[in-house]
Design a protein around this motif. Structure first.
Motif, PDB file in Angstrom:
ATOM      1  N   MET A 292     -52.856 -14.599 -10.411  1.00 18.59           N
ATOM      2  CA  MET A 292     -51.733 -14.872  -9.506  1.00 18.59           C
ATOM      3  C   MET A 292     -50.404 -14.325 -10.016  1.00 18.59           C
ATOM      4  SD  MET A 292     -50.966 -18.932  -9.929  1.00 18.59           S
ATOM      5  CE  MET A 292     -49.357 -19.324 -10.552  1.00 18.59           C
ATOM      6  N   CYS A 293     -50.348 -13.939 -11.288  1.00 19.75           N
ATOM      7  CA  CYS A 293     -49.095 -13.415 -11.834  1.00 19.75           C
ATOM      8  C   CYS A 293     -49.236 -12.010 -12.385  1.00 19.75           C
ATOM      9  CB  CYS A 293     -48.562 -14.331 -12.939  1.00 19.75           C
ATOM     10  SG  CYS A 293     -47.981 -15.867 -12.290  1.00 19.75           S
ATOM     11  N   HIS A 294     -50.228 -11.791 -13.254  1.00 23.96           N
ATOM     12  CA  HIS A 294     -50.336 -10.509 -13.958  1.00 23.96           C
ATOM     13  C   HIS A 294     -51.196  -9.500 -13.220  1.00 23.96           C
ATOM     14  CE1 HIS A 294     -48.055 -11.758 -17.370  1.00 23.96           C
ATOM     15  NE2 HIS A 294     -48.785 -12.848 -17.511  1.00 23.96           N
TER      16      HIS A 294
ATOM     17  N   MET B 225     -40.228 -13.437  -9.755  1.00 25.17           N
ATOM     18  CA  MET B 225     -39.697 -14.247 -10.853  1.00 25.17           C
ATOM     19  C   MET B 225     -38.935 -13.321 -11.800  1.00 25.17           C
ATOM     20  SD  MET B 225     -43.135 -15.217 -13.004  1.00 25.17           S
ATOM     21  CE  MET B 225     -44.117 -15.702 -11.577  1.00 25.17           C
TER      22      MET B 225
ATOM     23  N   ASN C 102     -39.868 -10.349 -14.573  1.00 27.58           N
ATOM     24  CA  ASN C 102     -41.104 -10.117 -13.822  1.00 27.58           C
ATOM     25  C   ASN C 102     -42.317 -10.395 -14.715  1.00 27.58           C
ATOM     26  OD1 ASN C 102     -39.303  -9.125 -12.034  1.00 27.58           O
ATOM     27  ND2 ASN C 102     -40.020  -7.021 -12.051  1.00 27.58           N
ATOM     28  N   ALA C 103     -43.440 -10.718 -14.053  1.00 32.49           N
ATOM     29  CA  ALA C 103     -44.695 -10.861 -14.794  1.00 32.49           C
ATOM     30  C   ALA C 103     -45.271  -9.465 -14.995  1.00 32.49           C
ATOM     31  CB  ALA C 103     -45.672 -11.736 -14.011  1.00 32.49           C
TER      32      ALA C 103
ATOM     33  N   VAL D  95     -49.521 -16.863 -25.135  1.00 32.33           N
ATOM     34  CA  VAL D  95     -50.420 -17.555 -24.203  1.00 32.33           C
ATOM     35  C   VAL D  95     -50.534 -19.025 -24.597  1.00 32.33           C
ATOM     36  CG1 VAL D  95     -52.773 -17.643 -23.282  1.00 32.33           C
ATOM     37  CG2 VAL D  95     -51.676 -15.426 -23.698  1.00 32.33           C
TER      38      VAL D  95
ATOM     39  N   MET E 195     -43.816 -17.690 -17.717  1.00 30.54           N
ATOM     40  CA  MET E 195     -45.062 -17.682 -18.499  1.00 30.54           C
ATOM     41  C   MET E 195     -45.365 -19.068 -19.034  1.00 30.54           C
ATOM     42  SD  MET E 195     -47.651 -16.160 -19.700  1.00 30.54           S
ATOM     43  CE  MET E 195     -48.844 -16.567 -20.964  1.00 30.54           C
ATOM     44  N   PRO E 196     -46.455 -19.705 -18.531  1.00 34.08           N
ATOM     45  CA  PRO E 196     -46.753 -21.078 -18.964  1.00 34.08           C
ATOM     46  C   PRO E 196     -47.458 -21.132 -20.319  1.00 34.08           C
ATOM     47  CG  PRO E 196     -48.304 -20.373 -17.271  1.00 34.08           C
ATOM     48  CD  PRO E 196     -47.395 -19.205 -17.534  1.00 34.08           C
TER      49      PRO E 196
ATOM     50  N   TYR F 211     -50.657 -22.407 -22.384  1.00 34.60           N
ATOM     51  CA  TYR F 211     -52.050 -22.750 -22.095  1.00 34.60           C
ATOM     52  C   TYR F 211     -52.675 -23.640 -23.166  1.00 34.60           C
ATOM     53  CZ  TYR F 211     -52.331 -19.916 -17.953  1.00 34.60           C
ATOM     54  OH  TYR F 211     -52.146 -19.445 -16.681  1.00 34.60           O
TER      55      TYR F 211
ATOM     56  N   VAL G 206     -59.210 -14.251 -23.836  1.00 31.57           N
ATOM     57  CA  VAL G 206     -58.412 -13.630 -22.772  1.00 31.57           C
ATOM     58  C   VAL G 206     -57.443 -12.604 -23.367  1.00 31.57           C
ATOM     59  CG1 VAL G 206     -56.591 -15.406 -22.645  1.00 31.57           C
ATOM     60  CG2 VAL G 206     -57.223 -14.111 -20.595  1.00 31.57           C
TER      61      VAL G 206
ATOM     62  N   LEU H  86     -57.188  -8.578 -22.496  1.00 27.90           N
ATOM     63  CA  LEU H  86     -55.970  -7.773 -22.283  1.00 27.90           C
ATOM     64  C   LEU H  86     -55.991  -6.536 -23.171  1.00 27.90           C
ATOM     65  CD1 LEU H  86     -53.059 -10.385 -22.170  1.00 27.90           C
ATOM     66  CD2 LEU H  86     -54.244  -9.291 -20.257  1.00 27.90           C
TER      67      LEU H  86
HETATM   68  C1  HEM Z   1     -54.347 -17.016 -19.149  1.00 26.56           C
HETATM   69  C2  HEM Z   1     -53.418 -16.492 -18.346  1.00 26.56           C
HETATM   70  C3  HEM Z   1     -52.282 -15.635 -18.864  1.00 26.56           C
HETATM   71  C4  HEM Z   1     -52.274 -14.750 -19.895  1.00 26.56           C
HETATM   72  C5  HEM Z   1     -53.409 -14.355 -20.823  1.00 26.56           C
HETATM   73  C6  HEM Z   1     -50.923 -14.209 -19.980  1.00 26.56           C
HETATM   74  C7  HEM Z   1     -50.513 -13.300 -20.936  1.00 26.56           C
HETATM   75  C8  HEM Z   1     -49.192 -12.906 -21.116  1.00 26.56           C
HETATM   76  C9  HEM Z   1     -48.733 -12.121 -22.244  1.00 26.56           C
HETATM   77  C10 HEM Z   1     -49.596 -11.598 -23.381  1.00 26.56           C
HETATM   78  C11 HEM Z   1     -47.393 -11.939 -22.066  1.00 26.56           C
HETATM   79  C12 HEM Z   1     -46.436 -11.198 -23.016  1.00 26.56           C
HETATM   80  C13 HEM Z   1     -46.361  -9.761 -22.634  1.00 26.56           C
HETATM   81  C14 HEM Z   1     -45.332  -9.063 -23.520  1.00 26.56           C
HETATM   82  O1  HEM Z   1     -45.380  -9.192 -24.717  1.00 26.56           O
HETATM   83  O2  HEM Z   1     -44.480  -8.399 -22.958  1.00 26.56           O
HETATM   84  C15 HEM Z   1     -47.020 -12.590 -20.826  1.00 26.56           C
HETATM   85  C16 HEM Z   1     -45.751 -12.581 -20.300  1.00 26.56           C
HETATM   86  C17 HEM Z   1     -45.445 -13.136 -19.087  1.00 26.56           C
HETATM   87  N1  HEM Z   1     -46.266 -13.897 -18.284  1.00 26.56           N
HETATM   88 FE1  HEM Z   1     -48.186 -14.353 -18.648  1.00 26.56          FE
HETATM   89  N2  HEM Z   1     -50.145 -14.759 -18.993  1.00 26.56           N
HETATM   90  C18 HEM Z   1     -50.933 -15.638 -18.287  1.00 26.56           C
HETATM   91  C19 HEM Z   1     -50.554 -16.379 -17.185  1.00 26.56           C
HETATM   92  C20 HEM Z   1     -49.331 -16.279 -16.558  1.00 26.56           C
HETATM   93  C21 HEM Z   1     -48.978 -16.970 -15.333  1.00 26.56           C
HETATM   94  C22 HEM Z   1     -49.877 -17.949 -14.578  1.00 26.56           C
HETATM   95  C23 HEM Z   1     -47.707 -16.566 -15.009  1.00 26.56           C
HETATM   96  C24 HEM Z   1     -46.856 -16.968 -13.831  1.00 26.56           C
HETATM   97  C25 HEM Z   1     -46.785 -18.237 -13.389  1.00 26.56           C
HETATM   98  C26 HEM Z   1     -47.265 -15.643 -16.058  1.00 26.56           C
HETATM   99  C27 HEM Z   1     -46.030 -15.035 -16.097  1.00 26.56           C
HETATM  100  C28 HEM Z   1     -45.564 -14.266 -17.161  1.00 26.56           C
HETATM  101  C29 HEM Z   1     -44.199 -13.724 -17.248  1.00 26.56           C
HETATM  102  C30 HEM Z   1     -43.103 -13.893 -16.222  1.00 26.56           C
HETATM  103  C31 HEM Z   1     -44.132 -13.002 -18.449  1.00 26.56           C
HETATM  104  C32 HEM Z   1     -42.934 -12.199 -18.991  1.00 26.56           C
HETATM  105  C33 HEM Z   1     -42.232 -12.983 -20.062  1.00 26.56           C
HETATM  106  C34 HEM Z   1     -41.204 -12.109 -20.752  1.00 26.56           C
HETATM  107  O3  HEM Z   1     -40.681 -11.174 -20.167  1.00 26.56           O
HETATM  108  O4  HEM Z   1     -40.958 -12.403 -21.909  1.00 26.56           O
HETATM  109  N3  HEM Z   1     -48.279 -15.485 -16.982  1.00 26.56           N
HETATM  110  N4  HEM Z   1     -48.136 -13.177 -20.277  1.00 26.56           N
END
Ligand code: HEM
Length: 87
Positions: A1-3, A17, A20-21, A42, A51-52, A54, A66, A70
């Motif tokens: 739903m995000c990535h 958001m 951005n995701a 994560v 980013m929630p 987990y 997971v 990636l």
């Molecule tokens: C198991 C599920 C998920 C995994 C494995 C995951 C993984 C990641 C990782 C590795 C990053 C860092 C990327 C970086 O270093 O630039 C990230 C950033 C982010 N994630 Fe997730 N994510 C998950 C679920 C979600 C969900 C459900 C949302 C939205 C509700 C979300 C929104 C974001 C956002 C907005 C960022 C950017 C944060 C920033 O700019 O510092 N993620 N996610």
């Protein structure tokens, strides 16, 4: 739903958001090649972003899995891509 998912358009909320995701399936290999920081993000979430955390939803092994997905997203076997696409 995000990535997002392989070969799928970005989810609607990804750009709604700030920040951005990241659309991992489209990004160059850099993102996702830092397993330690990805594991931490994560597990703990990223404050002041969508980013929630987990840590209460996935075990450490599941988070490692997971994060591994990636890291290997450029070479996912077809059955994994199919499994992702069917979610
Ligand atoms: C198991 C599920 C998920 C995994 C494995 C995951 C993984 C990641 C990782 C590795 C990053 C860092 C990327 C970086 O270093 O630039 C990230 C950033 C982010 N994630 Fe997730 N994510 C998950 C679920 C979600 C969900 C459900 C949302 C939205 C509700 C979300 C929104 C974001 C956002 C907005 C960022 C950017 C944060 C920033 O700019 O510092 N993620 N996610």
């Amino acid at each position: 739903m995000c990535h997002g998912l392989p070969d799928q358009p970005s989810p609607d909320i990804a750009d709604a958001m700030f920040p951005n995701a990241p659309q991992f399936m489209r990004l160059p290999q850099v993102i996702g090649s830092r397993p330690d920081s990805d594991f931490w993000k994560v597990k703990n979430g990223v404050r002041l972003t969508g980013m929630p955390s987990y840590q209460n939803l996935l075990s450490d092994d599941q988070i490692r899995q997971v994060v591994g997905l990636l890291a290997d997203r450029r070479m996912l076997p077809p059955e994994v891509k199919d499994a992702l696409a069917s979610k």
